[in-house]
Design an enzyme around this catalytic site. Structure first.
Site, mmCIF file in Angstrom:
data_model
loop_
_atom_site.group_PDB
_atom_site.id
_atom_site.type_symbol
_atom_site.label_atom_id
_atom_site.label_comp_id
_atom_site.label_asym_id
_atom_site.label_seq_id
_atom_site.Cartn_x
_atom_site.Cartn_y
_atom_site.Cartn_z
ATOM 1 C CG ASP A 117 -2.040 -1.033 1.090
ATOM 2 O OD1 ASP A 117 -2.693 -1.063 0.036
ATOM 3 O OD2 ASP A 117 -2.239 -1.812 2.034
ATOM 4 C CG ASP A 180 -7.227 -3.924 -2.788
ATOM 5 O OD1 ASP A 180 -7.582 -5.016 -3.280
ATOM 6 O OD2 ASP A 180 -7.765 -3.429 -1.793
#
Length: 399
Positions: A117, A180
């Site tokens: 992330d 993601d």
């Protein structure tokens, strides 16, 4: 009797006019951008100086923010929101706040990767900051973070490892990649073109190509996660972590795919990425409810009583605005643009937090299987909502 018939005719005529008005409505994003700036200033005034002081979500009726520190995967969205608000308003106090909250994330450029992330965390914060200020200290942090993200790349598999640790159902230490992760490739593309190692570009392309091959079903709906053999690179299986089931279409995951492949085409010019962006877009649009804001998972059997996910709509709207600017076919461009505008209008009309709290949007679903942040306000929904509003405001297209 005649009067009753006349009244009924007038009633249905008025409904027809209303429907036509809504269909032909010219949506102006400026008032909603102003609304966002007002809301975030309220949030900013309520935050403590000491960490944890980054607002992540509001899950209570009191409207209080749950606060996090730089290690949380959502930590970069708040600084990114502040940078977008500074872009919209020119308010130097917001610029100073954006700088302060961005710099809280500096350790991410120096520490080992906790997970994939880093793009969400650093590119949304320092990346927007550099775009708007050209502060060279931001650039150094972005480049260092891109190198850190690249350490998670497995050359046998051809993708970046999403979670370098045990996560339920991910069969650690096998190699896991989640949809993601497409969003974090922008960090690598940018770094490769702005002084970083050219191999970062190759890593991003490899990840996108392997994900395109292994992460999607025959109808172009996405698995949330794919497990690979870390030594042979072979696909073991596709499954979910946040969706309803392994075979369902998790709405935010599909929105990540739309955004990610649109961005990959912009960065590479590879036609296969544009073609794929359109394919993953079609299955998403075709299954939307009337108000264009999806349920958290398109296959939840509790629909229409299932919770919505306004964050998926915000991500998709922002992506479709960019997609409309990249396709050559004017009819397609108009279709994507109009859908994005209608999505934003629906969010603005029916999903704004208003006086309930100081976030921008409500009715966001974070992690439904864990019953976490369900029907909440969450910072990433606000980030992509404001991004989409600014993209619309700055668009030269009008259909």
């Amino acid at each position: 009797m005649k009067i009753r018939i006349l009244c009924c005719c007038l009633f249905f005529y008025s409904l027809t006019l209303l429907a036509c008005h809504q269909k032909d409505r010219i949506y102006d994003p400026n008032k909603d951008i102003e609304y966002c700036v007002v809301q975030l200033k309220k949030t900013l005034q309520s935050l403590p100086i000491d960490t944890p002081n980054i607002p992540r979500s509001i899950t209570n009726t009191r409207g209080n923010w749950n606060l996090i520190n730089y290690k949380d995967w959502t930590s970069g969205f708040w600084a990114g929101i502040l940078w977008y608000a500074y872009q919209a308003s020119g308010d130097d106090s917001l610029k100073a706040a954006a700088d302060r909250f961005s710099r809280e994330l500096t350790p991410l450029s120096k520490e080992s990767a906790l997970d994939h992330d880093l793009g969400f965390q650093v590119f949304n914060s320092f990346g927007n900051g550099y775009r708007l200020t050209k502060d060279t200290s931001y650039k150094h942090i972005i480049l260092a973070t891109a190198d850190t993200l690249a350490t998670l790349f497995n050359g046998h598999v051809g993708t970046i490892l999403s979670w370098p640790r045990a996560v339920p159902h991910m069969e650690w230490p096998k190699h896991n990649t989640i949809i993601d992760n497409m969003m974090n490739l922008e960090l690598l593309f940018w770094a490769s073109k702005n002084g970083g190692d050219k191999k970062l570009y190759d890593i991003a392309v490899s990840h996108a190509e392997k994900t395109m091959k292994n992460h999607f079903r025959s109808d172009y709906s996405a698995y949330h996660a794919v497990i690979y053999d870390p030594k042979t690179g072979g696909k073991i299986k596709g499954l979910t972590h946040q969706g309803y089931s392994d075979s369902s279409m998790w709405s935010r995951g599909q929105a990540w795919a739309i955004y990610g492949y649109t961005m990959c085409y912009r960065e590479t010019g590879k036609q296969e990425f544009l073609d794929f962006a359109e394919k993953v877009t079609k299955v998403y649009i075709d299954r939307l409810p009337d108000d264009l804001v999806p349920y958290w998972d398109f296959d939840d059997p509790n629909i229409p009583k299932a919770p919505r996910d306004a964050s998926a709509a915000a991500v998709a709207a922002s992506a479709l605005l960019e997609l409309s600017s990249l396709v050559d076919d004017e009819e397609k461009a108009a279709h994507y643009y109009r859908k994005a505008v209608d999505m934003l209008a629906s969010l603005s009309d029916n999903y704004q937090s208003g006086k309930a709290n100081t976030a921008f949007l409500k009715h966001v679903t974070g992690h439904k299987p864990n019953n976490s942040e369900v029907d909440a306000s969450i910072n990433y929904a606000d980030y992509y909502y404001l991004e989409a509003l600014l993209r619309l405001k700055n668009s030269n297209r009008r259909y």
